[in-house]
Design a protein around this motif. Structure first.
Motif, PDB file in Angstrom:
ATOM      1  N   ASP A   7      -3.222  -3.279   3.946  1.00 21.09           N
ATOM      2  CA  ASP A   7      -4.428  -4.063   4.237  1.00 21.09           C
ATOM      3  C   ASP A   7      -5.690  -3.214   4.313  1.00 21.09           C
ATOM      4  O   ASP A   7      -6.498  -3.367   5.217  1.00 21.09           O
ATOM      5  CB  ASP A   7      -4.251  -4.855   5.548  1.00 21.09           C
ATOM      6  CG  ASP A   7      -3.062  -5.791   5.473  1.00 21.09           C
ATOM      7  OD1 ASP A   7      -2.815  -6.318   4.375  1.00 21.09           O
ATOM      8  OD2 ASP A   7      -2.376  -5.981   6.501  1.00 21.09           O
ATOM      9  N   GLN A   8      -5.818  -2.298   3.352  1.00 22.35           N
ATOM     10  CA  GLN A   8      -7.013  -1.467   3.267  1.00 22.35           C
ATOM     11  C   GLN A   8      -7.860  -1.930   2.071  1.00 22.35           C
ATOM     12  O   GLN A   8      -7.384  -2.667   1.209  1.00 22.35           O
ATOM     13  CB  GLN A   8      -6.618   0.000   3.048  1.00 22.35           C
ATOM     14  CG  GLN A   8      -5.632   0.556   4.056  1.00 22.35           C
ATOM     15  CD  GLN A   8      -6.254   0.789   5.407  1.00 22.35           C
ATOM     16  OE1 GLN A   8      -7.247   1.480   5.524  1.00 22.35           O
ATOM     17  NE2 GLN A   8      -5.687   0.179   6.431  1.00 22.35           N
ATOM     18  N   ALA A   9      -9.080  -1.496   2.037  1.00 25.56           N
ATOM     19  CA  ALA A   9      -9.950  -1.776   0.887  1.00 25.56           C
ATOM     20  C   ALA A   9     -10.769  -0.536   0.610  1.00 25.56           C
ATOM     21  O   ALA A   9     -10.901   0.345   1.470  1.00 25.56           O
ATOM     22  CB  ALA A   9     -10.860  -2.955   1.193  1.00 25.56           C
ATOM     23  N   ARG A  10     -11.282  -0.477  -0.638  1.00 27.17           N
ATOM     24  CA  ARG A  10     -12.049   0.695  -1.033  1.00 27.17           C
ATOM     25  C   ARG A  10     -13.449   0.231  -1.421  1.00 27.17           C
ATOM     26  O   ARG A  10     -13.611  -0.781  -2.096  1.00 27.17           O
ATOM     27  CB  ARG A  10     -11.332   1.329  -2.220  1.00 27.17           C
ATOM     28  CG  ARG A  10     -12.038   2.448  -2.902  1.00 27.17           C
ATOM     29  CD  ARG A  10     -11.094   3.146  -3.850  1.00 27.17           C
ATOM     30  NE  ARG A  10     -10.660   2.322  -4.969  1.00 27.17           N
ATOM     31  CZ  ARG A  10     -10.384   2.805  -6.194  1.00 27.17           C
ATOM     32  NH1 ARG A  10     -10.481   4.099  -6.432  1.00 27.17           N
ATOM     33  NH2 ARG A  10      -9.985   2.010  -7.164  1.00 27.17           N
ATOM     34  N   ASP A  43      -7.605  -4.125  -3.069  1.00 29.21           N
ATOM     35  CA  ASP A  43      -6.160  -3.915  -3.178  1.00 29.21           C
ATOM     36  C   ASP A  43      -5.779  -2.461  -2.918  1.00 29.21           C
ATOM     37  O   ASP A  43      -5.522  -1.702  -3.843  1.00 29.21           O
ATOM     38  CB  ASP A  43      -5.705  -4.345  -4.579  1.00 29.21           C
ATOM     39  CG  ASP A  43      -4.226  -4.076  -4.806  1.00 29.21           C
ATOM     40  OD1 ASP A  43      -3.471  -4.049  -3.809  1.00 29.21           O
ATOM     41  OD2 ASP A  43      -3.834  -3.874  -5.974  1.00 29.21           O
ATOM     42  N   VAL A  44      -5.761  -2.078  -1.647  1.00 31.61           N
ATOM     43  CA  VAL A  44      -5.493  -0.677  -1.329  1.00 31.61           C
ATOM     44  C   VAL A  44      -4.506  -0.561  -0.168  1.00 31.61           C
ATOM     45  O   VAL A  44      -4.566  -1.311   0.798  1.00 31.61           O
ATOM     46  CB  VAL A  44      -6.817   0.061  -0.952  1.00 31.61           C
ATOM     47  CG1 VAL A  44      -6.540   1.509  -0.565  1.00 31.61           C
ATOM     48  CG2 VAL A  44      -7.817   0.008  -2.092  1.00 31.61           C
ATOM     49  N   LYS A  60     -10.738  -1.146   6.629  1.00 32.62           N
ATOM     50  CA  LYS A  60      -9.708  -2.185   6.746  1.00 32.62           C
ATOM     51  C   LYS A  60     -10.136  -3.362   5.888  1.00 32.62           C
ATOM     52  O   LYS A  60     -11.313  -3.721   5.864  1.00 32.62           O
ATOM     53  CB  LYS A  60      -9.595  -2.648   8.200  1.00 32.62           C
ATOM     54  CG  LYS A  60      -8.763  -1.741   9.035  1.00 32.62           C
ATOM     55  CD  LYS A  60      -8.295  -2.507  10.274  1.00 32.62           C
ATOM     56  CE  LYS A  60      -8.586  -1.732  11.518  1.00 32.62           C
ATOM     57  NZ  LYS A  60      -8.953  -2.496  12.675  1.00 32.62           N
ATOM     58  N   ARG A  61      -9.153  -3.994   5.230  1.00 31.75           N
ATOM     59  CA  ARG A  61      -9.501  -5.113   4.348  1.00 31.75           C
ATOM     60  C   ARG A  61     -10.222  -6.228   5.120  1.00 31.75           C
ATOM     61  O   ARG A  61     -11.126  -6.872   4.597  1.00 31.75           O
ATOM     62  CB  ARG A  61      -8.244  -5.666   3.671  1.00 31.75           C
ATOM     63  CG  ARG A  61      -8.554  -6.584   2.508  1.00 31.75           C
ATOM     64  CD  ARG A  61      -7.285  -7.014   1.801  1.00 31.75           C
ATOM     65  NE  ARG A  61      -6.548  -5.874   1.287  1.00 31.75           N
ATOM     66  CZ  ARG A  61      -5.218  -5.815   1.209  1.00 31.75           C
ATOM     67  NH1 ARG A  61      -4.493  -6.829   1.619  1.00 31.75           N
ATOM     68  NH2 ARG A  61      -4.623  -4.759   0.728  1.00 31.75           N
ATOM     69  N   SER A  62      -9.845  -6.410   6.371  1.00 27.87           N
ATOM     70  CA  SER A  62     -10.464  -7.488   7.161  1.00 27.87           C
ATOM     71  C   SER A  62     -11.941  -7.228   7.442  1.00 27.87           C
ATOM     72  O   SER A  62     -12.673  -8.125   7.849  1.00 27.87           O
ATOM     73  CB  SER A  62      -9.703  -7.674   8.476  1.00 27.87           C
ATOM     74  OG  SER A  62      -9.662  -6.448   9.177  1.00 27.87           O
ATOM     75  N   ASP A  63     -12.394  -5.984   7.228  1.00 27.25           N
ATOM     76  CA  ASP A  63     -13.814  -5.665   7.440  1.00 27.25           C
ATOM     77  C   ASP A  63     -14.631  -5.832   6.161  1.00 27.25           C
ATOM     78  O   ASP A  63     -15.859  -5.684   6.177  1.00 27.25           O
ATOM     79  CB  ASP A  63     -13.973  -4.209   7.934  1.00 27.25           C
ATOM     80  CG  ASP A  63     -13.589  -4.062   9.400  1.00 27.25           C
ATOM     81  OD1 ASP A  63     -13.720  -5.050  10.147  1.00 27.25           O
ATOM     82  OD2 ASP A  63     -13.165  -2.957   9.794  1.00 27.25           O
ATOM     83  N   ALA A  98      -2.277   1.187  -4.928  1.00 21.15           N
ATOM     84  CA  ALA A  98      -2.294  -0.276  -4.886  1.00 21.15           C
ATOM     85  C   ALA A  98      -1.276  -0.746  -3.864  1.00 21.15           C
ATOM     86  O   ALA A  98      -0.209  -0.149  -3.717  1.00 21.15           O
ATOM     87  CB  ALA A  98      -1.961  -0.837  -6.264  1.00 21.15           C
ATOM     88  N   GLU A  99      -1.601  -1.822  -3.157  1.00 23.62           N
ATOM     89  CA  GLU A  99      -0.703  -2.272  -2.087  1.00 23.62           C
ATOM     90  C   GLU A  99       0.691  -2.647  -2.619  1.00 23.62           C
ATOM     91  O   GLU A  99       1.698  -2.412  -1.956  1.00 23.62           O
ATOM     92  CB  GLU A  99      -1.325  -3.455  -1.339  1.00 23.62           C
ATOM     93  CG  GLU A  99      -0.370  -4.009  -0.311  1.00 23.62           C
ATOM     94  CD  GLU A  99      -0.996  -4.400   1.002  1.00 23.62           C
ATOM     95  OE1 GLU A  99      -2.180  -4.119   1.228  1.00 23.62           O
ATOM     96  OE2 GLU A  99      -0.274  -4.989   1.802  1.00 23.62           O
ATOM     97  N   GLY A 100       0.725  -3.187  -3.833  1.00 20.35           N
ATOM     98  CA  GLY A 100       2.007  -3.567  -4.435  1.00 20.35           C
ATOM     99  C   GLY A 100       2.937  -2.375  -4.649  1.00 20.35           C
ATOM    100  O   GLY A 100       4.152  -2.534  -4.766  1.00 20.35           O
TER     101      GLY A 100
END
Ligand code: ADP
Ligand code: ASP
Ligand code: MG
Length: 407
Positions: free
Chosen positions: A258-261, A337-338, A309-312, A384-386
């Motif tokens: 659940d991270q983002a770049r 997607d990180v 964090k992806r939620s941010d 990638a999270e996958g």
């Protein structure tokens, strides 16, 4: 005096609460005990969902008021179960415990603990059952410490009460070389240094809250992670690096999902721009990681890339667009997607080939590395999270972390 903390799975049902009461009762025979408990099972997730269904943008103060109720249920029930066994116990909320936090809702840090009320009760011979994860501002508003924060309550209380040990009871035997629920061959570590555990907790090993580890290190407080369902087992002990017998090149592999770049493109190369970018994010309490400033062929500009964090992301993106316009950057890029894959080990930097081997193994597994960052005892790759589960397996195998001779 000892502190025993029980997480959500340990108090998931009435039967499990009785099990907890049994563990506490045997400790209370020879020690003064303060018990810290989390909300029952998935209660906190349920409360978060409930808030989201009620309001798209719930006020953070009200979110805290709501989330704190989860722990209030479990402390009362644990105290009842103890009283039933003939062990005198009293439950307390964060405010009753004297836990004063800063005035930041949903991720407050503890600033002070007034232990007078707790000590009065323990001196009377009572077990104090403390609500984890919560405190109150000096003005009396309810705050919470961030998800997983009951560990921090336990360690902070143990430090303030000068307890001899803080036992964190959970649903696994201790700290493993990887999440045992993801990697069945992961090996239990008998001991781990505060420093390694801190890095592992920061980069995804959910078993301990990073601030709990930070506090334990600061006070050099012995912390044990143990299994609620096999309470005699020794589990894992956290200690100072200087007290460790061995320094492993790689102690564990973790993944933070659940991270983002985010990237800001072609930022003018002048003093103060980075401060402007990260100052704006800090003001909104958005934590950043893996900051990379890369230079360009055109030497008057740089690209700045980092993870959050992806939620941010929904808060950070418009904020960053404004900052980019203000400082004259070309624009921004967002990649939702990180996941962050990390290896942690005190002896890691003594072996320069470790990073190369990690990257080569990921390459052979066709896992693309989006970003890399390192500390003295950690190497992290954004992927990638996958790819996350596969990547953890590949790296755990690569360093033979299932084999005892590796620590
Ligand atoms: P609690 O509710 O007791 O606080 P958590 O769910 O927060 O429990 O933490 C325990 C979980 O942490 C384990 O069930 C396990 O899946 C996960 N975990 C992740 N990484 C590790 C690791 N390296 N060692 C042990 N557990 C880990
Ligand atoms: N109940 C809180 C949570 O689920 C705190 C904790 O369990 O540590 O995050
Ligand atoms: Mg936890």
């Amino acid at each position: 005096m000892i502190v025993q903390k029980f997480g959500g799975t340990s108090v998931k049902s009435v039967a499990r609460i009785r099990n907890v009461a049994g563990i506490v009762a045997s400790a209370a025979r020879h020690d003064s005990v303060v018990v810290v408990v989390s909300a029952m099972g998935d209660t906190t997730d349920y409360l978060v969902k409930l808030a989201g269904q009620t309001s798209k943008t719930p006020a953070r103060r009200e979110l805290d008021a709501l989330l704190a109720t989860g722990e209030q249920i479990s402390v009362a029930l644990v105290a009842m179960a103890l009283n039933d066994r003939g062990v005198k116990a009293v439950s307390m909320t964060g405010a009753q415990l004297g836990i004063i936090t800063e005035s930041v809702h949903t991720a407050a840090r503890i600033v002070d603990i007034d232990t007078a009320r707790i000590l009065r009760r323990t001196e009377e011979g009572l077990v104090v059952v403390a609500a984890g994860f919560q405190g109150a501002t000096p003005a009396g508003d309810i705050t919470t410490l961030g998800r997983g924060g009951s560990d921090t309550t336990a360690v902070a209380l143990a430090a303030a009460l000068r307890a001899s040990i803080c036992d964190i009871f959970t649903d696994v035997y201790g700290v493993y070389t990887a999440d045992p629920n993801l990697i069945p061959t992961a090996r239990l570590l008998k001991e781990i240094s505060y420093e390694e555990m801190l890095e592992m907790a920061r980069v995804g090993a959910q078993v301990l809250h990073p601030r709990a580890v930070e506090l334990a290190r600061k006070h050099r407080l012995p912390v044990r992670v143990r299994n609620t369902f096999d309470p005699q087992h020794e589990g894992t002990i956290l200690k100072g690096a200087d007290q460790m017998e061995i320094s492993r090149p790689v102690s564990g592999v973790t993944v933070a999902r659940d991270q983002a770049r985010l990237a800001i493109l072609k930022v003018p190369d002048r003093p103060g721009v980075a401060a402007e970018v990260f100052g704006a994010l800090a003001q909104q309490h958005i934590g950043v990681d893996m900051i990379i400033q890369a230079f360009h062929q055109d030497q008057s500009v740089n690209d700045i890339t980092f993870t959050i964090k992806r939620s941010d992301l929904d808060t950070a993106r418009p904020l960053l667009e404004q900052v980019a316009a203000r400082i004259g950057a070309k624009g921004i890029l967002a990649d939702p997607d990180v996941a962050k894959l990390s290896i942690v080990g005190a002896g890691l930097m003594d072996q320069p080939d470790i990073a190369a081997r990690m990257f080569a193994a990921l390459g052979e597994a066709a896992i693309n590395i989006k970003m890399i960052s390192t500390s003295e005892i950690r190497i992290s790759c954004a992927i990638a999270e996958g790819d996350a589960d596969h990547a953890v397996r590949v790296i755990h195998d690569l360093f033979h972390l299932d084999e005892p001779q590796n620590g």
